[in-house]
Structure formats: C-alpha cells, structure tokens
Motif scaffolding. Structure first.
Motif, PDB file in Angstrom:
ATOM      1  N   LEU A  26      32.052  37.493  51.728  1.00 23.45           N
ATOM      2  CA  LEU A  26      31.833  36.241  51.011  1.00 23.45           C
ATOM      3  C   LEU A  26      33.066  35.747  50.266  1.00 23.45           C
ATOM      4  CD1 LEU A  26      28.317  37.104  49.556  1.00 23.45           C
ATOM      5  CD2 LEU A  26      28.812  35.523  51.440  1.00 23.45           C
ATOM      6  N   SER A  27      34.151  36.505  50.334  1.00 20.98           N
ATOM      7  CA  SER A  27      35.397  36.173  49.617  1.00 20.98           C
ATOM      8  C   SER A  27      35.155  36.067  48.106  1.00 20.98           C
ATOM      9  CB  SER A  27      36.010  34.883  50.143  1.00 20.98           C
ATOM     10  OG  SER A  27      36.332  34.993  51.499  1.00 20.98           O
ATOM     11  N   LEU A  28      34.437  37.047  47.588  1.00 19.62           N
ATOM     12  CA  LEU A  28      34.147  37.131  46.167  1.00 19.62           C
ATOM     13  C   LEU A  28      34.617  38.495  45.666  1.00 19.62           C
ATOM     14  CD1 LEU A  28      30.463  35.825  46.280  1.00 19.62           C
ATOM     15  CD2 LEU A  28      32.474  34.530  45.557  1.00 19.62           C
ATOM     16  N   SER A  29      34.651  38.674  44.361  1.00 15.59           N
ATOM     17  CA  SER A  29      35.003  39.989  43.825  1.00 15.59           C
ATOM     18  C   SER A  29      33.770  40.891  43.841  1.00 15.59           C
ATOM     19  CB  SER A  29      35.536  39.870  42.397  1.00 15.59           C
ATOM     20  OG  SER A  29      34.496  39.560  41.498  1.00 15.59           O
ATOM     21  N   LYS A  30      34.011  42.184  43.906  1.00 13.66           N
ATOM     22  CA  LYS A  30      32.919  43.166  43.902  1.00 13.66           C
ATOM     23  C   LYS A  30      32.126  43.060  42.603  1.00 13.66           C
ATOM     24  CE  LYS A  30      32.254  48.132  43.809  1.00 13.66           C
ATOM     25  NZ  LYS A  30      32.896  49.427  43.790  1.00 13.66           N
ATOM     26  N   GLN A  31      32.821  42.846  41.498  1.00 13.83           N
ATOM     27  CA  GLN A  31      32.166  42.727  40.195  1.00 13.83           C
ATOM     28  C   GLN A  31      31.256  41.494  40.145  1.00 13.83           C
ATOM     29  OE1 GLN A  31      35.477  43.182  40.638  1.00 13.83           O
ATOM     30  NE2 GLN A  31      35.630  45.312  40.001  1.00 13.83           N
ATOM     31  N   PHE A  32      31.707  40.398  40.754  1.00 16.60           N
ATOM     32  CA  PHE A  32      30.898  39.183  40.768  1.00 16.60           C
ATOM     33  C   PHE A  32      29.615  39.402  41.562  1.00 16.60           C
ATOM     34  CE2 PHE A  32      29.675  34.995  42.379  1.00 16.60           C
ATOM     35  CZ  PHE A  32      29.613  34.275  41.190  1.00 16.60           C
ATOM     36  N   VAL A  33      29.740  40.050  42.709  1.00 20.56           N
ATOM     37  CA  VAL A  33      28.576  40.355  43.543  1.00 20.56           C
ATOM     38  C   VAL A  33      27.595  41.224  42.754  1.00 20.56           C
ATOM     39  CG1 VAL A  33      27.790  41.616  45.599  1.00 20.56           C
ATOM     40  CG2 VAL A  33      29.760  40.067  45.749  1.00 20.56           C
ATOM     41  N   SER A  34      28.094  42.238  42.099  1.00 20.11           N
ATOM     42  CA  SER A  34      27.254  43.136  41.313  1.00 20.11           C
ATOM     43  C   SER A  34      26.544  42.383  40.179  1.00 20.11           C
ATOM     44  CB  SER A  34      28.097  44.268  40.735  1.00 20.11           C
ATOM     45  OG  SER A  34      27.317  45.101  39.919  1.00 20.11           O
TER      46      SER A  34
END
Length: 99
Positions: A26-34
């Motif tokens: 999704l071209s997002l950060s892992k922290q954002f997904v979490s």
C-alpha cells in the motif's frame, strides 16, 4: 482516513499475513498500518488480529469481518469500473449533415 480505507488496509494485512507486507503493497509505513488496524478494532470493539513478534493470526471474528470486507471492497471496485468504463465509449445517435 475513513472506514473503507481501514477495511482495505485490514484486508491487505490479512492477505499478506503481515503489517510489513501490507505496508509495502500500500506504500504506507508499518506503523501507520498498525495504528489504522488498531483504530478499526477499537471502533468495532473486537480484536480482529492476534499479533506476536513473529506472526500475525486472524481471530474468528476477524475472519468473518475479512470475508465481508473483501466482498464490499470487490463490489466497490466493480461499481467504479462499471461507471468509469461507461464514460469511455461514445453513446447515443450521431447525425451528420454535409453539403
């Protein structure tokens, strides 16, 4: 973010079976997904995923939510394609007059 975006993030995380894989797709950060998945769980009042340092597991309620969310996202994509493809084709009658 809205509910549809959170559903998309959740479904992608389940498909990838990791936050890292979902973030990359999704071209997002892992922290954002979490954070977004945690926010979704909080809004629903249920735990959708079991997290450990080594793996991600889907709860029973998470599996039910995943299946419904997948169908909703597929329906939204189909609706978008149906409407956007109609704008590409000329429709109606064409009358030409020439001397």
């Amino acid at each position: 973010m809205d509910l549809l975006d959170d559903m998309r993030i959740f479904v992608t995380a389940v498909d990838a079976m990791s936050f890292t894989g979902a973030a990359a797709k999704l071209s997002l950060s892992k922290q954002f997904v979490s954070r977004r998945i945690s926010s979704l769980e909080q809004a629903l009042g249920v735990r959708l995923l079991l997290r450990t340092t080594r793996r991600l597991a889907v709860t029973d309620l998470g599996r039910v939510y995943y299946e419904r969310a997948r169908r909703i996202l597929d329906d939204v994509e189909a609706a978008n394609l149906a409407v956007s493809s109609q704008g590409e084709r000329p429709r109606g009658n064409l009358r030409v007059s020439a001397p």
